[in-house]
Motif scaffolding. Structure first.
Motif, PDB file in Angstrom:
ATOM      1  N   LEU A  30      -6.077 -23.481  -3.075  1.00  0.00           N
ATOM      2  CA  LEU A  30      -7.276 -22.785  -2.363  1.00  0.00           C
ATOM      3  C   LEU A  30      -8.387 -23.263  -2.480  1.00  0.00           C
ATOM      4  CD1 LEU A  30      -5.965 -19.405  -3.528  1.00  0.00           C
ATOM      5  CD2 LEU A  30      -5.385 -20.407  -1.374  1.00  0.00           C
ATOM      6  N   GLY A  31      -8.913 -24.326  -3.358  1.00  0.00           N
ATOM      7  CA  GLY A  31     -10.063 -24.737  -3.866  1.00  0.00           C
ATOM      8  C   GLY A  31     -10.810 -24.950  -2.611  1.00  0.00           C
ATOM      9  N   GLN A  32     -10.376 -25.721  -1.659  1.00  0.00           N
ATOM     10  CA  GLN A  32     -11.191 -26.238  -0.492  1.00  0.00           C
ATOM     11  C   GLN A  32     -11.838 -25.062   0.149  1.00  0.00           C
ATOM     12  OE1 GLN A  32      -9.706 -29.113   1.848  1.00  0.00           O
ATOM     13  NE2 GLN A  32     -11.293 -30.249   2.358  1.00  0.00           N
ATOM     14  N   ILE A  33     -10.808 -24.110   0.816  1.00  0.00           N
ATOM     15  CA  ILE A  33     -11.251 -23.063   1.780  1.00  0.00           C
ATOM     16  C   ILE A  33     -12.176 -22.088   0.929  1.00  0.00           C
ATOM     17  CG2 ILE A  33     -10.199 -21.212   3.100  1.00  0.00           C
ATOM     18  CD1 ILE A  33      -7.493 -21.769   1.987  1.00  0.00           C
ATOM     19  N   VAL A  34     -11.653 -21.846  -0.266  1.00  0.00           N
ATOM     20  CA  VAL A  34     -12.469 -20.981  -0.966  1.00  0.00           C
ATOM     21  C   VAL A  34     -14.043 -21.774  -1.453  1.00  0.00           C
ATOM     22  CG1 VAL A  34     -12.992 -20.025  -3.642  1.00  0.00           C
ATOM     23  CG2 VAL A  34     -10.719 -19.814  -1.985  1.00  0.00           C
ATOM     24  N   GLY A  35     -13.944 -22.785  -1.733  1.00  0.00           N
ATOM     25  CA  GLY A  35     -15.461 -23.216  -2.070  1.00  0.00           C
ATOM     26  C   GLY A  35     -16.290 -23.359  -0.751  1.00  0.00           C
ATOM     27  N   MET A  36     -15.857 -23.507   0.263  1.00  0.00           N
ATOM     28  CA  MET A  36     -16.539 -23.368   1.716  1.00  0.00           C
ATOM     29  C   MET A  36     -17.401 -22.035   1.781  1.00  0.00           C
ATOM     30  SD  MET A  36     -14.491 -25.227   4.534  1.00  0.00           S
ATOM     31  CE  MET A  36     -13.636 -23.857   4.790  1.00  0.00           C
ATOM     32  N   LYS A  37     -16.849 -21.095   1.425  1.00  0.00           N
ATOM     33  CA  LYS A  37     -17.481 -19.925   1.423  1.00  0.00           C
ATOM     34  C   LYS A  37     -17.917 -19.450   0.283  1.00  0.00           C
ATOM     35  CE  LYS A  37     -16.834 -19.117   5.949  1.00  0.00           C
ATOM     36  NZ  LYS A  37     -17.876 -18.689   6.817  1.00  0.00           N
ATOM     37  N   ASN A  38     -17.946 -20.060  -0.860  1.00  0.00           N
ATOM     38  CA  ASN A  38     -18.483 -19.667  -2.050  1.00  0.00           C
ATOM     39  C   ASN A  38     -17.765 -18.288  -2.504  1.00  0.00           C
ATOM     40  OD1 ASN A  38     -20.459 -21.178  -3.228  1.00  0.00           O
ATOM     41  ND2 ASN A  38     -22.005 -20.509  -2.012  1.00  0.00           N
ATOM     42  N   ILE A  39     -16.380 -18.353  -2.509  1.00  0.00           N
ATOM     43  CA  ILE A  39     -15.696 -17.278  -2.989  1.00  0.00           C
ATOM     44  C   ILE A  39     -15.157 -17.444  -4.445  1.00  0.00           C
ATOM     45  CG2 ILE A  39     -13.387 -16.044  -2.723  1.00  0.00           C
ATOM     46  CD1 ILE A  39     -13.638 -16.858   0.417  1.00  0.00           C
ATOM     47  N   LYS A  40     -15.489 -16.547  -5.218  1.00  0.00           N
ATOM     48  CA  LYS A  40     -15.250 -16.781  -6.588  1.00  0.00           C
ATOM     49  C   LYS A  40     -14.055 -16.687  -6.901  1.00  0.00           C
ATOM     50  CE  LYS A  40     -16.381 -14.291 -10.550  1.00  0.00           C
ATOM     51  NZ  LYS A  40     -17.414 -12.805 -11.034  1.00  0.00           N
ATOM     52  N   MET A  41     -13.286 -17.320  -8.011  1.00  0.00           N
ATOM     53  CA  MET A  41     -11.984 -17.088  -8.304  1.00  0.00           C
ATOM     54  C   MET A  41     -11.973 -16.821  -9.710  1.00  0.00           C
ATOM     55  SD  MET A  41      -9.277 -19.937  -6.670  1.00  0.00           S
ATOM     56  CE  MET A  41     -10.282 -21.437  -6.475  1.00  0.00           C
ATOM     57  N   SER A  42     -11.136 -15.799 -10.099  1.00  0.00           N
ATOM     58  CA  SER A  42     -11.272 -15.266 -11.441  1.00  0.00           C
ATOM     59  C   SER A  42      -9.992 -15.193 -12.035  1.00  0.00           C
ATOM     60  CB  SER A  42     -12.299 -14.167 -11.654  1.00  0.00           C
ATOM     61  OG  SER A  42     -11.718 -12.976 -10.978  1.00  0.00           O
ATOM     62  N   THR A  43      -9.505 -14.883 -13.472  1.00  0.00           N
ATOM     63  CA  THR A  43      -8.333 -14.509 -14.048  1.00  0.00           C
ATOM     64  C   THR A  43      -8.569 -13.328 -14.648  1.00  0.00           C
ATOM     65  OG1 THR A  43      -8.074 -17.049 -14.105  1.00  0.00           O
ATOM     66  CG2 THR A  43      -6.688 -15.570 -15.032  1.00  0.00           C
ATOM     67  N   LEU A  44      -7.573 -12.500 -14.810  1.00  0.00           N
ATOM     68  CA  LEU A  44      -7.748 -11.450 -15.651  1.00  0.00           C
ATOM     69  C   LEU A  44      -7.756 -11.868 -17.380  1.00  0.00           C
ATOM     70  CD1 LEU A  44      -4.999  -8.887 -14.523  1.00  0.00           C
ATOM     71  CD2 LEU A  44      -7.450  -8.599 -14.165  1.00  0.00           C
ATOM     72  N   ALA A  45      -8.454 -11.171 -17.921  1.00  0.00           N
ATOM     73  CA  ALA A  45      -8.754 -11.635 -19.443  1.00  0.00           C
ATOM     74  C   ALA A  45      -7.373 -11.351 -19.859  1.00  0.00           C
ATOM     75  CB  ALA A  45      -9.750 -10.708 -20.080  1.00  0.00           C
ATOM     76  N   ARG A  46      -6.817 -12.338 -20.993  1.00  0.00           N
ATOM     77  CA  ARG A  46      -5.688 -12.123 -21.668  1.00  0.00           C
ATOM     78  C   ARG A  46      -5.997 -11.088 -22.547  1.00  0.00           C
ATOM     79  NH1 ARG A  46      -2.732 -17.831 -20.745  1.00  0.00           N
ATOM     80  NH2 ARG A  46      -3.139 -17.665 -18.601  1.00  0.00           N
ATOM     81  N   GLY A  47      -4.735 -10.245 -22.467  1.00  0.00           N
ATOM     82  CA  GLY A  47      -4.889  -8.865 -23.655  1.00  0.00           C
ATOM     83  C   GLY A  47      -5.092  -9.179 -24.925  1.00  0.00           C
ATOM     84  N   LEU A  48      -5.189  -8.354 -25.779  1.00  0.00           N
ATOM     85  CA  LEU A  48      -5.444  -8.346 -27.191  1.00  0.00           C
ATOM     86  C   LEU A  48      -4.087  -8.959 -27.770  1.00  0.00           C
ATOM     87  CD1 LEU A  48      -6.787  -4.702 -27.873  1.00  0.00           C
ATOM     88  CD2 LEU A  48      -7.972  -6.929 -27.485  1.00  0.00           C
ATOM     89  N   SER A  49      -2.735  -8.610 -27.426  1.00  0.00           N
ATOM     90  CA  SER A  49      -1.919  -9.432 -27.845  1.00  0.00           C
ATOM     91  C   SER A  49      -1.696 -10.405 -26.731  1.00  0.00           C
ATOM     92  CB  SER A  49      -0.707  -8.436 -27.890  1.00  0.00           C
ATOM     93  OG  SER A  49      -0.364  -7.647 -26.489  1.00  0.00           O
TER      94      SER A  49
END
Ligand SMILES: [Zn+2]
Length: 208
Positions: A168-187
């Motif tokens: 998705l990097g290229q498509i997303v990069g063109m439009k400045n769309i942010k990619m994020s990941t849920l923080a990993r839980g406490l466990s």
């Protein structure tokens, strides 16, 4: 083949159900009251006629309005939901669990699986083509600002995330769309399927 054998075979097709468990279900049904069996039959009938798969997020839903040409679920049709955020999950149950927390108001996409390491045919294992099409669609409507990966915290989940970030990097990069990941839980293992409201909320707020 008689009905009990047929039913046993059918139950064995359910995920995680072996022959013994399948037999147990059949004996349970044999013992159960007529009324319960009728309820089960009716529910299956309804599912047979109204079960649809959403064309946007790929979740399954019941739609009593059979003349409705649009196959969109209630989440994708809901205009009060934030169109700017798209959360990518592995499976239906994850979506259900997240919805239950009531802490997320964006859109979804169900991948339908995760990738084993070094796989050669990722597009046969997950809905990657469909995801790319969906994102293009969102970009055309100028609605997308962020993609959140909510994938399992396992090797498979990580492989899938890396593959998608690359794809998705290229498509997303063109439009400045942010990619994020849920923080990993406490466990270490944040199992979305069983996540509670506070854990999910904190994982969402601390996404990076
Ligand atoms: Zn949908």
């Amino acid at each position: 083949m008689n009905a009990t054998d047929r039913l046993t075979e059918l139950f064995m097709r359910f995920p995680g159900i072996g022959p013994k468990q399948a037999k147990r279900f059949v004996y349970f049904l044999l013992r159960e009251h007529f009324h319960f069996k009728e309820q089960l039959i009716n529910a299956l009938q309804e599912l047979k006629h109204t079960g649809k798969q959403c064309e946007r997020c790929y979740s399954f839903f019941g739609d009593k309005n059979l003349k409705n040409p649009k196959s969109k679920c209630h989440i994708c049709l809901n205009e009060n939901r934030d169109e700017k955020i798209l959360m990518i999950v592995e499976k239906e149950l994850d979506l259900d669990a997240i919805e239950k927390t009531g802490s997320y108001n964006g859109q979804y996409f169900i991948l339908g699986g995760v990738l084993p390491p070094l796989t050669e045919k990722p597009s046969e294992l997950i809905r990657v083509r469909e995801l790319v099409a969906r994102i293009y669609d969102d970009i055309t409507n100028d609605s997308l600002e962020e993609i959140i990966f909510a994938l399992p915290v396992t090797d498979y989940g990580d492989v899938t995330k890396e593959y998608l970030e690359k794809t998705l990097g290229q498509i997303v990069g063109m439009k400045n769309i942010k990619m994020s990941t849920l923080a990993r839980g406490l466990s270490s293992g944040l199992e979305l399927e069983y996540v509670d409201r506070d854990t999910f909320k904190s994982a969402l707020e601390r996404r990076q």
